[in-house]
Write an enzyme that holds these catalytic residues in place. Structure first.
Site, PDB file in Angstrom:
ATOM      1  N   LYS A 273       0.866  -1.180   0.000  1.00 43.45           N
ATOM      2  CA  LYS A 273       0.000   0.000   0.000  1.00 43.45           C
ATOM      3  C   LYS A 273       0.901   1.228   0.000  1.00 43.45           C
ATOM      4  O   LYS A 273       1.978   1.218   0.591  1.00 43.45           O
ATOM      5  CB  LYS A 273      -0.865   0.008   1.269  1.00 43.45           C
ATOM      6  CG  LYS A 273      -2.046   0.929   1.194  1.00 43.45           C
ATOM      7  CD  LYS A 273      -3.252   0.237   0.560  1.00 43.45           C
ATOM      8  CE  LYS A 273      -4.429   1.189   0.437  1.00 43.45           C
ATOM      9  NZ  LYS A 273      -5.620   0.523  -0.053  1.00 43.45           N
TER      10      LYS A 273
ATOM     11  N   GLY B  69     -26.766   1.001   3.189  1.00 39.31           N
ATOM     12  CA  GLY B  69     -25.992   1.637   2.128  1.00 39.31           C
ATOM     13  C   GLY B  69     -26.319   1.006   0.788  1.00 39.31           C
ATOM     14  O   GLY B  69     -26.047  -0.175   0.574  1.00 39.31           O
ATOM     15  N   VAL B  70     -26.965   1.776  -0.115  1.00 36.92           N
ATOM     16  CA  VAL B  70     -27.322   1.212  -1.420  1.00 36.92           C
ATOM     17  C   VAL B  70     -26.626   1.977  -2.542  1.00 36.92           C
ATOM     18  O   VAL B  70     -27.243   2.433  -3.492  1.00 36.92           O
ATOM     19  CB  VAL B  70     -28.855   1.132  -1.627  1.00 36.92           C
ATOM     20  CG1 VAL B  70     -29.447   0.057  -0.734  1.00 36.92           C
ATOM     21  CG2 VAL B  70     -29.534   2.474  -1.343  1.00 36.92           C
ATOM     22  N   GLY B  71     -25.309   2.132  -2.396  1.00 33.87           N
ATOM     23  CA  GLY B  71     -24.500   2.745  -3.452  1.00 33.87           C
ATOM     24  C   GLY B  71     -24.110   1.682  -4.458  1.00 33.87           C
ATOM     25  O   GLY B  71     -24.903   0.796  -4.797  1.00 33.87           O
TER      26      GLY B  71
ATOM     27  N   VAL C 183     -22.059  -0.933  -4.335  1.00 30.14           N
ATOM     28  CA  VAL C 183     -22.079  -2.337  -3.903  1.00 30.14           C
ATOM     29  C   VAL C 183     -23.472  -2.731  -3.387  1.00 30.14           C
ATOM     30  O   VAL C 183     -24.067  -3.711  -3.852  1.00 30.14           O
ATOM     31  CB  VAL C 183     -21.007  -2.588  -2.817  1.00 30.14           C
ATOM     32  CG1 VAL C 183     -21.102  -4.016  -2.287  1.00 30.14           C
ATOM     33  CG2 VAL C 183     -19.612  -2.322  -3.377  1.00 30.14           C
TER      34      VAL C 183
HETATM   35  P1  NAD Z   1     -20.710   4.078  -2.509  1.00 28.65           P
HETATM   36  O1  NAD Z   1     -20.197   5.406  -2.106  1.00 28.65           O
HETATM   37  O2  NAD Z   1     -21.102   3.826  -3.922  1.00 28.65           O
HETATM   38  O3  NAD Z   1     -21.995   3.707  -1.616  1.00 28.65           O
HETATM   39  C1  NAD Z   1     -22.021   3.845  -0.247  1.00 28.65           C
HETATM   40  C2  NAD Z   1     -23.447   4.218   0.115  1.00 28.65           C
HETATM   41  O4  NAD Z   1     -23.566   4.196   1.538  1.00 28.65           O
HETATM   42  C3  NAD Z   1     -23.847   5.616  -0.347  1.00 28.65           C
HETATM   43  O5  NAD Z   1     -25.085   5.540  -1.004  1.00 28.65           O
HETATM   44  C4  NAD Z   1     -23.917   6.411   0.953  1.00 28.65           C
HETATM   45  O6  NAD Z   1     -24.881   7.444   0.901  1.00 28.65           O
HETATM   46  C5  NAD Z   1     -24.304   5.343   1.943  1.00 28.65           C
HETATM   47  N1  NAD Z   1     -23.983   5.617   3.331  1.00 28.65           N
HETATM   48  C6  NAD Z   1     -22.937   6.272   3.870  1.00 28.65           C
HETATM   49  N2  NAD Z   1     -23.032   6.302   5.214  1.00 28.65           N
HETATM   50  C7  NAD Z   1     -24.135   5.611   5.538  1.00 28.65           C
HETATM   51  C8  NAD Z   1     -24.763   5.290   6.762  1.00 28.65           C
HETATM   52  N3  NAD Z   1     -24.256   5.678   7.929  1.00 28.65           N
HETATM   53  N4  NAD Z   1     -25.916   4.584   6.725  1.00 28.65           N
HETATM   54  C9  NAD Z   1     -26.468   4.197   5.558  1.00 28.65           C
HETATM   55  N5  NAD Z   1     -25.911   4.491   4.354  1.00 28.65           N
HETATM   56  C10 NAD Z   1     -24.767   5.190   4.343  1.00 28.65           C
HETATM   57  O7  NAD Z   1     -19.606   3.037  -2.024  1.00 28.65           O
HETATM   58  P2  NAD Z   1     -19.446   1.526  -2.475  1.00 28.65           P
HETATM   59  O8  NAD Z   1     -18.451   1.449  -3.557  1.00 28.65           O
HETATM   60  O9  NAD Z   1     -20.788   0.913  -2.660  1.00 28.65           O
HETATM   61  O10 NAD Z   1     -18.746   0.910  -1.186  1.00 28.65           O
HETATM   62  C11 NAD Z   1     -19.504   0.567  -0.041  1.00 28.65           C
HETATM   63  C12 NAD Z   1     -18.585  -0.103   0.978  1.00 28.65           C
HETATM   64  O11 NAD Z   1     -17.974  -1.252   0.391  1.00 28.65           O
HETATM   65  C13 NAD Z   1     -17.433   0.764   1.477  1.00 28.65           C
HETATM   66  O12 NAD Z   1     -17.152   0.403   2.820  1.00 28.65           O
HETATM   67  C14 NAD Z   1     -16.275   0.319   0.608  1.00 28.65           C
HETATM   68  O13 NAD Z   1     -15.029   0.549   1.243  1.00 28.65           O
HETATM   69  C15 NAD Z   1     -16.570  -1.146   0.496  1.00 28.65           C
HETATM   70  N6  NAD Z   1     -15.958  -1.786  -0.669  1.00 28.65           N
HETATM   71  C16 NAD Z   1     -16.275  -1.340  -1.924  1.00 28.65           C
HETATM   72  C17 NAD Z   1     -15.690  -1.980  -3.024  1.00 28.65           C
HETATM   73  C18 NAD Z   1     -16.034  -1.558  -4.431  1.00 28.65           C
HETATM   74  O14 NAD Z   1     -15.648  -2.262  -5.358  1.00 28.65           O
HETATM   75  N7  NAD Z   1     -16.748  -0.459  -4.647  1.00 28.65           N
HETATM   76  C19 NAD Z   1     -14.796  -3.037  -2.833  1.00 28.65           C
HETATM   77  C20 NAD Z   1     -14.513  -3.479  -1.541  1.00 28.65           C
HETATM   78  C21 NAD Z   1     -15.113  -2.835  -0.465  1.00 28.65           C
END
Ligand code: NAD
Length: 343
Positions: A81, A178-180, A182
């Site tokens: 890293k 969290g419905v982003g 992932v």
């Molecule tokens: P993203 O930003 O697309 O979605 C995250 C969502 O969570 C957003 O809609 C945000 O508004 C919501 N959120 C934030 N705080 C919140 C809370 N307290 N309660 C409810 N919702 C909340 O991010 P992502 O890419 O979907 O990643 C989500 C998680 O997965 C993160 O922890 C990230 O580190 C982890 N992750 C992501 C990936 C990837 O490929 N994107 C890979 C490994 C791990």
């Protein structure tokens, strides 16, 4: 300041490289935890740290995490890293990125970088002008989110099998925090299988729109963790499993995509004591890194998907070893990863 070797997070890193380029103001750390399975791969974080010690600790902790994650994903990659110490304004002139790229290049491919907090896809393109040791460039697989979502979906089904005796999720109630990228992708897979979904997001509109599309329920983001359901799927923040929140869980399994879900290792034990099945985060959410590192061995989409398909098997292996040894799934996952990297 203690010697590097004495830091609790040092954990026998193979090497730690400190870069200081007065001309551009670059200060960066590249930590290489292990190259046992292949070049050390892990993103670059661009962050303003309280002090240099905090930056070094972050690099060491994240680098070891990447060793474990890449090993458990079955990748021919070690773990490393980088952190770039940003100033208060987060200024990121091209000369600084060029100097960092030369730093990466000076390691001759022992470290492969990728995107992390504070770095954009455009920054990766900039780096690639001065080093070829960059993963996840445009045209090399794209957004990792959908791949992570698919792996988490398979992991949720595995957790259902373990906790409920069936991986047919029709009618199984899953609460998603969290419905982003992932969590949203996961919800779509589960809805297609007929699961009963409760969704929450701090962006309430996002949750409401998705719930309307999928025929799901929503709750306020601060109450999703205590919804009575079969499975809780954290897909937003880390460190959400604390003493208090675990005590209030009304589910049989935790399986979600967020990184670093356990506030401390004690919560792994607390979940086990409550009989709640836990899918270790870095095992279930490995789909994204599997995709990002596709160019390490020129894997195509079929090979990437085949690797993601191994996630449920790994989880079952962890749960079985956990049952046999009495150690928590998180402890078992760390131990398996250590074995894989020859430690
Ligand atoms: P993203 O930003 O697309 O979605 C995250 C969502 O969570 C957003 O809609 C945000 O508004 C919501 N959120 C934030 N705080 C919140 C809370 N307290 N309660 C409810 N919702 C909340 O991010 P992502 O890419 O979907 O990643 C989500 C998680 O997965 C993160 O922890 C990230 O580190 C982890 N992750 C992501 C990936 C990837 O490929 N994107 C890979 C490994 C791990």
């Amino acid at each position: 300041m203690p010697a590097l070797w004495d830091l609790p997070d040092f954990d026998a890193h193979e090497s730690v490289h400190m870069f200081d380029d007065p001309k551009t103001g670059l200060r960066a750390v590249i930590a290489i935890h292990s190259t046992h399975l292949g070049p050390a791969a892990g993103g670059t974080r661009f962050w303003h740290y309280a002090d240099q010690q905090a930056a070094l600790t972050d690099a060491l902790r994240l680098s070891r995490g990447m060793s474990y994650k890449n090993a458990m994903a079955g990748l021919a990659a070690g773990g490393g890293k980088a952190v770039i110490l940003a100033d208060r304004q987060y200024s990121k002139p091209q000369e600084l990125l060029d100097a960092f790229a030369r730093a990466v290049d000076s390691l001759g491919g022992r470290y492969i970088t990728a995107q992390d907090v504070g770095m954009s896809e455009d920054d990766m393109v900039t780096l690639s002008k001065n080093t070829r040791h960059v993963a996840g460039l445009p045209g090399q697989g794209g957004d990792p989110g959908p791949y992570t979502a698919r792996g988490v979906y398979l992991g949720v089904k595995a957790a259902a099998k373990r906790a409920l005796g069936t991986d047919d999720v029709r009618g199984v109630h899953i609460a998603i925090q969290g419905v982003g990228s992932v969590g949203g992708g996961l919800a779509r897979y589960l809805a297609a299988d007929g699961a009963k979904l409760t969704l929450a997001d701090v962006n309430a509109e996002r949750a409401t729109a998705l719930a309307a599309e999928l025929g799901a329920q929503t709750v306020a983001s601060d109450s999703i963790i205590s919804v009575e359901a079969d499975i809780f799927s954290p897909c937003a923040l880390g460190a959400i499993l604390t003493d208090t929140s675990v005590a209030g869980l009304k589910i049989k399994a935790v399986a979600g995509g967020a990184n670093n879900q356990l506030a401390t290792s004690a919560q792994g034990q607390q979940l086990a004591d409550r009989g709640i099945v836990y899918a270790p985060d870095y095992v279930i959410n490995a789909g994204g890194i599997i995709n990002v590192l596709r160019h390490v061995d020129n894997a195509d989409d079929a090979a990437i998907n085949a690797r993601i398909d191994t996630i449920p098997g790994r989880l079952h292996q962890i749960w079985e070893e956990s049952e046999a040894s009495g150690d928590t799934p998180a402890e078992v996952a760390d131990r398996m990863a250590q074995r894989l990297i020859g430690r």
